[in-house]
Scaffold this motif. Structure first.
Motif, PDB file in Angstrom:
ATOM      1  N   ILE A 115       0.836  -1.202   0.000  1.00 34.55           N
ATOM      2  CA  ILE A 115       0.000   0.000   0.000  1.00 34.55           C
ATOM      3  C   ILE A 115       0.869   1.250   0.000  1.00 34.55           C
ATOM      4  N   ALA A 116       1.906   1.254   0.834  1.00 29.05           N
ATOM      5  CA  ALA A 116       2.795   2.416   0.890  1.00 29.05           C
ATOM      6  C   ALA A 116       3.434   2.675  -0.467  1.00 29.05           C
ATOM      7  N   THR A 117       3.853   1.601  -1.148  1.00 32.31           N
ATOM      8  CA  THR A 117       4.488   1.755  -2.463  1.00 32.31           C
ATOM      9  C   THR A 117       3.499   2.266  -3.493  1.00 32.31           C
ATOM     10  N   GLN A 118       2.287   1.667  -3.520  1.00 26.89           N
ATOM     11  CA  GLN A 118       1.306   2.066  -4.530  1.00 26.89           C
ATOM     12  C   GLN A 118       0.833   3.502  -4.332  1.00 26.89           C
ATOM     13  N   LEU A 119       0.614   3.875  -3.094  1.00 30.98           N
ATOM     14  CA  LEU A 119       0.081   5.216  -2.828  1.00 30.98           C
ATOM     15  C   LEU A 119       1.178   6.268  -2.713  1.00 30.98           C
ATOM     16  N   GLY A 120       2.422   5.835  -2.643  1.00 29.82           N
ATOM     17  CA  GLY A 120       3.515   6.788  -2.496  1.00 29.82           C
ATOM     18  C   GLY A 120       3.517   7.475  -1.147  1.00 29.82           C
ATOM     19  N   VAL A 121       3.193   6.712  -0.097  1.00 31.21           N
ATOM     20  CA  VAL A 121       3.147   7.274   1.260  1.00 31.21           C
ATOM     21  C   VAL A 121       4.176   6.546   2.117  1.00 31.21           C
ATOM     22  N   PRO A 122       4.636   7.181   3.184  1.00 30.92           N
ATOM     23  CA  PRO A 122       5.637   6.534   4.038  1.00 30.92           C
ATOM     24  C   PRO A 122       5.015   5.499   4.961  1.00 30.92           C
ATOM     25  N   LEU A 123       5.844   4.613   5.451  1.00 32.14           N
ATOM     26  CA  LEU A 123       5.454   3.707   6.517  1.00 32.14           C
ATOM     27  C   LEU A 123       5.660   4.413   7.853  1.00 32.14           C
ATOM     28  N   PRO A 124       4.850   4.147   8.846  1.00 32.53           N
ATOM     29  CA  PRO A 124       3.685   3.273   8.796  1.00 32.53           C
ATOM     30  C   PRO A 124       2.509   3.939   8.075  1.00 32.53           C
ATOM     31  N   ILE A 125       1.734   3.137   7.366  1.00 27.17           N
ATOM     32  CA  ILE A 125       0.557   3.674   6.690  1.00 27.17           C
ATOM     33  C   ILE A 125      -0.548   3.932   7.715  1.00 27.17           C
ATOM     34  N   SER A 146     -14.051 -11.046   6.674  1.00 24.18           N
ATOM     35  CA  SER A 146     -13.401  -9.858   6.139  1.00 24.18           C
ATOM     36  C   SER A 146     -12.940  -8.912   7.241  1.00 24.18           C
ATOM     37  N   ASN A 147     -11.642  -8.884   7.475  1.00 18.89           N
ATOM     38  CA  ASN A 147     -11.082  -7.871   8.371  1.00 18.89           C
ATOM     39  C   ASN A 147     -11.325  -6.466   7.823  1.00 18.89           C
ATOM     40  N   TYR A 148     -11.254  -6.349   6.501  1.00 21.02           N
ATOM     41  CA  TYR A 148     -11.431  -5.041   5.872  1.00 21.02           C
ATOM     42  C   TYR A 148     -12.821  -4.472   6.176  1.00 21.02           C
ATOM     43  N   GLY A 149     -13.832  -5.328   6.168  1.00 11.39           N
ATOM     44  CA  GLY A 149     -15.178  -4.864   6.480  1.00 11.39           C
ATOM     45  C   GLY A 149     -15.275  -4.271   7.872  1.00 11.39           C
ATOM     46  N   TYR A 150     -14.581  -4.874   8.839  1.00 13.12           N
ATOM     47  CA  TYR A 150     -14.612  -4.352  10.203  1.00 13.12           C
ATOM     48  C   TYR A 150     -13.746  -3.112  10.352  1.00 13.12           C
ATOM     49  N   LEU A 151     -12.730  -2.967   9.502  1.00 14.89           N
ATOM     50  CA  LEU A 151     -11.986  -1.705   9.459  1.00 14.89           C
ATOM     51  C   LEU A 151     -12.926  -0.570   9.069  1.00 14.89           C
ATOM     52  N   LEU A 152     -13.761  -0.808   8.069  1.00 13.44           N
ATOM     53  CA  LEU A 152     -14.739   0.199   7.646  1.00 13.44           C
ATOM     54  C   LEU A 152     -15.738   0.501   8.760  1.00 13.44           C
ATOM     55  N   SER A 154       5.634  -6.730  12.757  1.00 14.77           N
ATOM     56  CA  SER A 154       5.390  -7.262  11.419  1.00 14.77           C
ATOM     57  C   SER A 154       3.989  -6.924  10.921  1.00 14.77           C
ATOM     58  N   PHE A 155       3.155  -6.367  11.796  1.00 17.93           N
ATOM     59  CA  PHE A 155       1.828  -5.862  11.436  1.00 17.93           C
ATOM     60  C   PHE A 155       1.547  -4.651  12.321  1.00 17.93           C
ATOM     61  N   ASN A 156       0.622  -3.810  11.875  1.00 16.41           N
ATOM     62  CA  ASN A 156       0.332  -2.556  12.565  1.00 16.41           C
ATOM     63  C   ASN A 156      -0.924  -2.726  13.405  1.00 16.41           C
ATOM     64  N   LEU A 157      -0.741  -2.949  14.699  1.00 19.80           N
ATOM     65  CA  LEU A 157      -1.876  -3.196  15.579  1.00 19.80           C
ATOM     66  C   LEU A 157      -2.722  -1.944  15.767  1.00 19.80           C
ATOM     67  N   GLU A 158      -2.080  -0.767  15.756  1.00 21.00           N
ATOM     68  CA  GLU A 158      -2.820   0.476  15.955  1.00 21.00           C
ATOM     69  C   GLU A 158      -3.869   0.681  14.865  1.00 21.00           C
ATOM     70  N   ASN A 159      -3.582   0.233  13.648  1.00 24.00           N
ATOM     71  CA  ASN A 159      -4.553   0.361  12.556  1.00 24.00           C
ATOM     72  C   ASN A 159      -5.675  -0.670  12.657  1.00 24.00           C
ATOM     73  N   ARG A 160      -5.527  -1.652  13.524  1.00 19.10           N
ATOM     74  CA  ARG A 160      -6.438  -2.791  13.545  1.00 19.10           C
ATOM     75  C   ARG A 160      -7.313  -2.833  14.790  1.00 19.10           C
ATOM     76  N   THR A 161      -7.431  -1.729  15.512  1.00 17.45           N
ATOM     77  CA  THR A 161      -8.172  -1.768  16.774  1.00 17.45           C
ATOM     78  C   THR A 161      -9.582  -2.321  16.579  1.00 17.45           C
ATOM     79  N   ALA A 162     -10.312  -1.823  15.601  1.00 12.46           N
ATOM     80  CA  ALA A 162     -11.691  -2.264  15.375  1.00 12.46           C
ATOM     81  C   ALA A 162     -11.766  -3.670  14.801  1.00 12.46           C
TER      82      ALA A 162
END
Length: 434
Positions: free
Chosen positions: A186-196, A221-227, A297-305
């Motif tokens: 995602i960081a590469t495709q969007l051209g944004v720094p890590l952490p995303i 779907s984890n993504y659905g719960y992110l939304l 190896s994964f971003n827990l802060e982004n995954r709270t929900a």
């Protein structure tokens, strides 16, 4: 982790609670921090320390947990057992060669996907309060903009709040890799720094073609719960974590639960360490530094929900009492809605996914459950039709033992322990831990 200190008055309380027996806490709380290989080699030198309390006749639960932990070289575990709203067992288990360390019943663990029930409860509270409709499409609640040069799937407008909750949104991680674990891409495709950020994940996800028409296929779907986490923020006007704390946890006097942090340096007071035999690339730096899998190896802060909450076993068991329909958090109608059958997705074994829970109707009532899994984490919660609830938390998911880490590996011994109880104690440990 902190050691629980019990006063003489507390000891007297325990002796009067229907035969509840107190375990012996360690001198200090914590777990051994040796490397996995060393832990396996030194396993014969380990000793057991069991802290907390258990009612008379419930020793089968201790035996079940110890057997599972010892077979898989799991250092730290915790179990809470409730019956009809009363806390009857609250345990911390340590299998370590360091006699000064011990897990307590109030020790914090990452709970992984047990977090989804927390998110679903917060959504349902907004619905109950008339602030959100389950039929509202996600496109009317969030601004979903795909990456430059891409288009959003036109079926995205068919994804409702209800479908997100029931994993019927149309994303299928068995077909298209889970966007919540694609940080470096995602960081590469969007051209944004890590952490995303979560916004980066959603922008990336909006550009993905959906794998199924919404509402036609169950696919976890984890993504659905992110939304859903972002929807809670948009509708409530506050942060996701603050809304959960104010409207879901505080009414139950739960104050220890909190969002977890990715790195070891960010561990909360009272939080156990996590173990894995594997390493991975850090998602916090462009160089991809090799790190222990549970730490970076994964971003827990982004995954709270999605799966990022910390909880003790006793607090999660108390959280589960919401679904008895007797708290101020959700009324009986809201609970029934959360456990209603979805438009599709009935499993061949007769169960389905409600809102944040697996559900099976059985003779005499309904069983609901969920498991959770992250590098360094295995968890499960079970609510039985007969009023028995347990929450079981471990600080390891994989080990050189090669033994399985499926839900049934951990739940079956607990069902057997519960079924073997002939007379349940009548006391209540709630006053000691809540």
């Amino acid at each position: 982790m902190r050691s629980e200190e019990f006063t003489r008055r507390d000891f007297g309380k325990l002796m009067g609670l229907g035969g509840l027996a107190l375990g012996v806490p360690g001198l200090a709380a914590g777990c051994t921090t040796e490397a996995p290989a060393a832990r396996v080699a030194a396993a014969v030198q380990r000793t057991w320390r069991i802290s907390g309390a258990a009612g008379a006749g419930l020793s089968g639960f201790d035996t079940a947990v110890k057997t599972v932990m010892q077979a898989r070289s799991i250092p730290c575990g915790s179990l809470a057992v409730m019956r009809n709203g009363k806390l009857l067992l609250a345990r911390g288990y340590t299998w370590s060669d360091d006699a000064s360390l011990s897990v307590q019943p109030t020790s914090l663990f990452r709970i992984a996907s047990l977090s989804k029930a927390v998110t679903a409860t917060a959504v349902m509270r907004l619905v109950q309060d008339g602030k959100l409709s389950l039929a509202t499409p996600v496109t009317q609640l969030l601004t979903l903009t795909p990456p430059d040069g891409q288009s959003a799937d036109p079926r995205l407008s068919q994804v409702t709040v209800r479908r997100l909750l029931q994993h019927l949104g149309g994303w299928d991680r068995s077909i298209t890799a889970d966007p919540t674990y694609r940080d470096r891409e995602i960081a590469t495709q969007l051209g944004v720094p890590l952490p995303i950020t979560k916004a980066d994940m959603i922008r990336f996800g909006t550009g993905l073609k959906m794998d199924h028409a919404p509402g036609t296929t169950y696919a976890y779907s984890n993504y659905g719960y992110l939304l859903l986490g972002q929807i809670i923020e948009m509708v409530s006007g506050t942060t996701y974590a603050d809304y959960v704390q104010q409207e879901v946890l505080t009414p139950l006097s739960i104050s220890r639960m909190r969002p977890g942090r990715s790195l070891r340096s960010g561990a909360a007071p009272g939080e156990v360490p996590y173990y894995s035999q594997y390493t991975g690339k850090s998602v916090f730096d462009a160089a991809g530094t090799t790190v222990p899998n549970p730490y970076g190896s994964f971003n827990l802060e982004n995954r709270t929900a999605v799966g990022g909450w910390l909880a003790s076993a006793v607090d999660y068991a108390r959280f589960a009492t919401i679904f008895d329909g007797k708290t101020t958090v959700l009324n009986g109608t809201s609970v029934s809605t959360m456990f209603a059958k979805p438009e599709t997705g009935l499993n061949a074994d007769g169960y389905y996914y409600g809102f944040g829970w697996n559900v099976r109707d059985v003779s005499g009532g309904r069983n609901t459950w969920h498991d959770g899994s992250l590098p360094g984490t295995t968890t499960l919660v079970t609510r039985r039709f007969d009023g028995i609830t347990w929450a079981l938390l471990f600080d390891q998911r994989d080990d050189a033992s090669g033994l399985g880490y499926t839900y049934n590996d951990f739940s079956q011994p607990l069902h057997q322990a519960a079924n073997a109880v002939t007379t349940w104690p009548t006391g209540d440990l709630s006053g000691l831990y809540f």
